[in-house]
Design an enzyme around this catalytic site. Sequence first.
Site, PDB file in Angstrom:
ATOM      1  N   CYS A   1       0.870  -1.183   0.000  1.00  0.00           N
ATOM      2  CA  CYS A   1       0.000   0.000   0.000  1.00  0.00           C
ATOM      3  C   CYS A   1       0.900   1.223   0.000  1.00  0.00           C
ATOM      4  O   CYS A   1       1.766   1.357   0.876  1.00  0.00           O
ATOM      5  CB  CYS A   1      -0.889  -0.021   1.236  1.00  0.00           C
ATOM      6  SG  CYS A   1      -1.819   1.504   1.530  1.00  0.00           S
TER       7      CYS A   1
ATOM      8  N   CYS B   1      -0.823   3.381  -6.846  1.00  0.00           N
ATOM      9  CA  CYS B   1      -1.635   2.753  -5.797  1.00  0.00           C
ATOM     10  C   CYS B   1      -1.758   1.300  -6.214  1.00  0.00           C
ATOM     11  O   CYS B   1      -1.961   1.012  -7.402  1.00  0.00           O
ATOM     12  CB  CYS B   1      -3.008   3.408  -5.691  1.00  0.00           C
ATOM     13  SG  CYS B   1      -4.184   2.516  -4.636  1.00  0.00           S
TER      14      CYS B   1
END
Length: 278
Positions: A82, A196
């Site tokens: 992440c 992302c």
Amino acid sequence: MPKGSGHSNKAPSALIFDSGVGAISIAREIRRQIPSLTLHFGIDNGFYPYGNKSEDALRPRIVEVASHMMAACEADILVVGCNTASTLALPSLREVLDQPVVGVVPAIKPAAAASCSGTIALIATEGTVNRRYTRELIDEFANGNRVINVPAPELVALAEAKLRGEPVDPADLAPVIERIFAGPDGDTVDTAVLACTHFPLLRDELAAAAPRPLTWLDSGDAIARRVRWWLEELNIPLSETPGNSLLLTSSSENHSAIQRAFSEFNPEYRTTAIPVRL
């Protein structure tokens, strides 16, 4: 070398940590490059999504939950799958964990090398786009290329919906495509960084919606190579086949949808929520 790097006879493993299911894109690349490595998954769905939370709330939360999950699965390596968690908590995680920690950072450096036009689109959540860490990364590695920041928080939900088997409507991608191409220097963009871990799940849809071809880059390859490097550094021999994967969550909420998303890895789901003292 990390503290306590001795290894037992258990199957070598890595825990891939995220607030949602976006880390599947990282997991797929690790599995492609290191197919015999056991992959565990730690999902902090009790605090999803990270992108709209404050740094003060996120940093201790990430350290607490990831540490619990590492203890639960006894993984050899933590992969923070992440960008938000990586830009906030890598130093703190490395302080408290004995195992090596591999983080995800936007692929600015390879994008700078790949771009011919000198214009790169950085597609990320608003938190990643605005974070000082990202600005410093651009200053250090953009190598004179122009970097257009493209906030695209809506792609997170679209990627999660795709994993649930729902179709992606091109109309839902149109605002992101417009932010890439319609702004200043948008006509010269030739390389896009998917900053992302959710976003590579939509690579094909984004490429199809774009008015012209781009080079789409993400961090999956670099992360997988770093994991392999750590396995060699720690002298951890790989098994012929992976062991049993675990799927750990910080909440039992929406566990059926999370299980479906990770079904390709056939993990055992832990129904007991990871304790969090925050």
